[in-house]
Design a protein around this motif. Sequence first.
Motif, PDB file in Angstrom:
ATOM      1  N   GLU A  17      -7.624   3.666   8.772  1.00  0.00           N
ATOM      2  CA  GLU A  17      -8.551   4.719   8.347  1.00  0.00           C
ATOM      3  C   GLU A  17      -9.343   5.254   9.532  1.00  0.00           C
ATOM      4  N   GLU A  18      -9.690   4.339  10.426  1.00  0.00           N
ATOM      5  CA  GLU A  18     -10.409   4.764  11.642  1.00  0.00           C
ATOM      6  C   GLU A  18      -9.552   5.739  12.443  1.00  0.00           C
ATOM      7  N   ASN A  55       0.533   5.366   1.033  1.00  0.00           N
ATOM      8  CA  ASN A  55      -0.312   6.162   1.904  1.00  0.00           C
ATOM      9  C   ASN A  55       0.234   7.590   1.990  1.00  0.00           C
ATOM     10  N   ALA A  66      -6.502  -6.484   6.344  1.00  0.00           N
ATOM     11  CA  ALA A  66      -7.276  -6.158   7.542  1.00  0.00           C
ATOM     12  C   ALA A  66      -6.728  -4.930   8.262  1.00  0.00           C
ATOM     13  N   TYR A 107       0.827  -1.199   0.000  1.00  0.00           N
ATOM     14  CA  TYR A 107       0.000   0.000   0.000  1.00  0.00           C
ATOM     15  C   TYR A 107       0.858   1.244   0.000  1.00  0.00           C
ATOM     16  N   LYS A 147      -9.481   9.170  10.901  1.00  0.00           N
ATOM     17  CA  LYS A 147     -10.729   9.906  11.052  1.00  0.00           C
ATOM     18  C   LYS A 147     -10.806  10.612  12.400  1.00  0.00           C
ATOM     19  N   ILE A 202      -6.032  -2.040   7.026  1.00  0.00           N
ATOM     20  CA  ILE A 202      -6.403  -0.755   6.434  1.00  0.00           C
ATOM     21  C   ILE A 202      -7.559  -0.099   7.190  1.00  0.00           C
ATOM     22  N   LYS A 203      -8.509  -0.919   7.591  1.00  0.00           N
ATOM     23  CA  LYS A 203      -9.693  -0.388   8.282  1.00  0.00           C
ATOM     24  C   LYS A 203      -9.308   0.365   9.559  1.00  0.00           C
ATOM     25  N   PRO A 204      -8.552  -0.274  10.462  1.00  0.00           N
ATOM     26  CA  PRO A 204      -8.161   0.456  11.678  1.00  0.00           C
ATOM     27  C   PRO A 204      -7.343   1.703  11.388  1.00  0.00           C
TER      28      PRO A 204
END
Lengths: 140, 84
Positions: A76-77, A6, A70, A4, A80, A72-74
């Motif tokens: 992004e969280e 970023n 898996a 990835y 935010k 990536i979600k945390p």
Amino acid sequence: MNYYENIVILDAALEDTGIDAAEKRITDLIEKMQGEVLKHERWGRRKLAYEINKHEKGYYLFFVFKSPPAAIKPLEELYKVFDPVFKFMIIKLRKQEVIALKNSMQASEAKAAQQSAQSDAPVEEAAPTAAAAADAPSGT
Amino acid sequence: MVQKGKGSEHVKYKRFMRKKFCRFCAEKTPFIDYKDTRTLKSYITERGKQLPSRMTGTCARHQRELTEAVKRARNIALLSFMEK
């Protein structure tokens, strides 16, 4: 494991210590999720092409990392809710880009190795190339 | 008759045209990088809109990749959506 890329834009008003802390927090999270940061760069304070949340400037951080999907979600969280970050983008690298990345990393490693070798023994480094140059005309 | 006329017109028109080619095919770029704004800028107008491939000569495949790269660059504020 995927590769990835970023980009994170931080508040330009942030002090250097704040930027260090933010960078550490992001890399820590990636490593916690079994990821591995391959490359990280600081592009520094840049003028944004357009205004984002009333910000004219931003501090760009750039990461390339390898991690399971898996993670990536945390991440992004985190972005935010993480105050200094006001814009981010995570991109999965395609095959061609991964190949280019590996090549560039190998090249930089080789360069670093060469540099250290040169600093260790500059005479040895020069000798084989001279020998090769001498061999070439006689061979043809 | 009509076709003949058209053909001659076409030839006349062509005489003043340099053949366009896809730069990315010519240079064999493996992929188009969205971070490389200098390259991307040559494919957008002063206003920030993307140029059509019929003007730049970019091939269909690279035009698609270019579009994605421009969109990514805009998202992260490397390029603007609209230049005032």
